[in-house]
Scaffold this motif. Structure first.
Motif, PDB file in Angstrom:
ATOM      1  N   ILE A 232      -3.218   3.412  -2.511  1.00 53.61           N
ATOM      2  CA  ILE A 232      -3.531   2.634  -3.426  1.00 53.61           C
ATOM      3  C   ILE A 232      -3.081   1.211  -2.733  1.00 53.61           C
ATOM      4  CG2 ILE A 232      -1.416   3.350  -4.488  1.00 53.61           C
ATOM      5  CD1 ILE A 232      -2.680   2.024  -7.156  1.00 53.61           C
TER       6      ILE A 232
ATOM      7  N   ARG B  33       0.880  -1.184   0.041  1.00 52.11           N
ATOM      8  CA  ARG B  33       0.134  -0.118   0.118  1.00 52.11           C
ATOM      9  C   ARG B  33       0.889   1.299  -0.210  1.00 52.11           C
ATOM     10  NH1 ARG B  33       0.163   3.054   4.398  1.00 52.11           N
ATOM     11  NH2 ARG B  33       0.575   2.041   6.368  1.00 52.11           N
TER      12      ARG B  33
ATOM     13  N   LYS C  27      -3.919   9.796  -0.721  1.00 47.39           N
ATOM     14  CA  LYS C  27      -4.642   9.125  -1.414  1.00 47.39           C
ATOM     15  C   LYS C  27      -4.034   7.804  -1.494  1.00 47.39           C
ATOM     16  CE  LYS C  27      -7.643  12.295  -2.262  1.00 47.39           C
ATOM     17  NZ  LYS C  27      -6.932  13.362  -1.408  1.00 47.39           N
TER      18      LYS C  27
ATOM     19  N   VAL D 269      -8.622   1.491  -4.091  1.00 46.66           N
ATOM     20  CA  VAL D 269      -8.072   2.794  -3.725  1.00 46.66           C
ATOM     21  C   VAL D 269      -8.850   3.479  -2.613  1.00 46.66           C
ATOM     22  CG1 VAL D 269      -7.930   4.973  -4.828  1.00 46.66           C
ATOM     23  CG2 VAL D 269      -7.469   2.910  -6.005  1.00 46.66           C
TER      24      VAL D 269
ATOM     25  N   LYS E  59      -8.897   7.416  -8.934  1.00 45.95           N
ATOM     26  CA  LYS E  59      -8.859   6.189  -9.481  1.00 45.95           C
ATOM     27  C   LYS E  59      -8.403   6.079 -10.667  1.00 45.95           C
ATOM     28  CE  LYS E  59     -12.555   4.324  -6.513  1.00 45.95           C
ATOM     29  NZ  LYS E  59     -14.241   3.615  -6.430  1.00 45.95           N
TER      30      LYS E  59
ATOM     31  N   PHE F 213      -4.575   6.487 -10.776  1.00 45.01           N
ATOM     32  CA  PHE F 213      -3.854   5.249 -10.294  1.00 45.01           C
ATOM     33  C   PHE F 213      -3.821   4.315 -11.342  1.00 45.01           C
ATOM     34  CE2 PHE F 213      -4.472   6.589  -5.524  1.00 45.01           C
ATOM     35  CZ  PHE F 213      -3.002   6.879  -5.295  1.00 45.01           C
TER      36      PHE F 213
ATOM     37  N   ILE G  31      -4.305  -3.763  -8.886  1.00 41.52           N
ATOM     38  CA  ILE G  31      -5.025  -2.767  -8.145  1.00 41.52           C
ATOM     39  C   ILE G  31      -5.938  -3.614  -7.094  1.00 41.52           C
ATOM     40  CG2 ILE G  31      -6.302  -0.887  -7.546  1.00 41.52           C
ATOM     41  CD1 ILE G  31      -5.202   0.559 -10.231  1.00 41.52           C
TER      42      ILE G  31
END
Length: 238
Positions: free
Chosen positions: A233, A128, A231, A223, A141, A144, A220
């Motif tokens: 991920i 993370r 932020k 998120v 989003k 990412f 992924i």
């Protein structure tokens, strides 16, 4: 630090011999180790220390400026005696793949959005990272997703990962060599540099894979919005 960090010289070293320097209860300091101690946001290594016919489950921790091996019980060996260490390789190798993936991802986000890392953690199962990107969650989003897609394309190129040392002052002159928003490298005369040529260069003390092709595919998991400038991920490698 009294302990020679063998993983900084060869991240693929699974077994090693060492001499016991200090012993306090079930905590052991060795003259050298292949166990990573959990610094830099990468979860610490686990494994086994062997002495004669005995074996001790071990977890590395960073304590008092040293790598300390915490055993499952007080050992029978004493300072000055020799032991053999074996790293839990499956977990270590997963962390190496994720760590190198994290460098590529942070490089892409730094170049695209001037984003810096504000927090992170790498376990064998997932990584993370928090980045200081802004925008609504739909925008975040998308940022990412696009970054991970580019990171996967880079990983597939099979780029050799280079590891070397530079004088601290020289290293800190390299643009982007530090991608942590609130943390500088330790005050040491030489810094260990991890470079993915044409992609990223960072001061870093942890274990990495030799080639980006070993990463696999970055995926992924989720998120999250953790607040302003944070932020998050979650991702893994397959």
């Amino acid at each position: 630090m009294k302990t020679r960090l063998l993983y900084q010289e060869d991240s693929y070293l699974r077994e090693f011999n060492a001499t016991v320097l200090e012993l306090s209860g079930n905590e052991v300091v060795l003259d050298q180790t292949a166990f990573h101690d959990g610094t830099g946001g990468v979860q610490a290594d686990t494994g086994v220390l062997y002495y004669g016919g005995e074996s001790y489950a071990a977890t590395a921790v960073h304590k008092g400026g040293e790598v300390v091996h915490v055993l499952d019980r007080s050992p029978s060996f004493k300072p000055g005696e020799a032991v053999r260490g074996v790293v839990d390789w499956d977990k270590r190798y997963r962390k190496m793949r994720l760590h190198t993936a994290a460098h590529i991802l942070s490089a892409v986000l730094y170049r695209r959005h001037n984003a810096l890392i504000t927090g992170g953690d790498i376990t064998p199962e997932y990584a993370r990272d928090d980045f200081n990107v802004e925008g609504d969650m739909a925008t975040v989003k998308r940022i990412f997703e696009e970054a991970v897609a580019e990171a996967n394309e880079i990983a597939r190129r099979g780029i050799e990962v280079k590891v070397y040392w530079l004088p601290r002052e020289e290293a800190l002159k390299i643009p982007g060599v530090v991608k942590l928003a609130e943390k500088m490298p330790p005050e040491v005369p030489r810094l260990r540099i991890v470079e993915i040529p044409g992609v990223d260069i960072q001061a870093d003390g942890g274990p990495h894979v030799r080639n980006t092709s070993e990463i696999g595919t970055i995926k992924i998991l989720k998120v999250e919005n953790r607040g302003r400038g944070k932020k998050r991920i979650y991702y893994t490698v397959e």
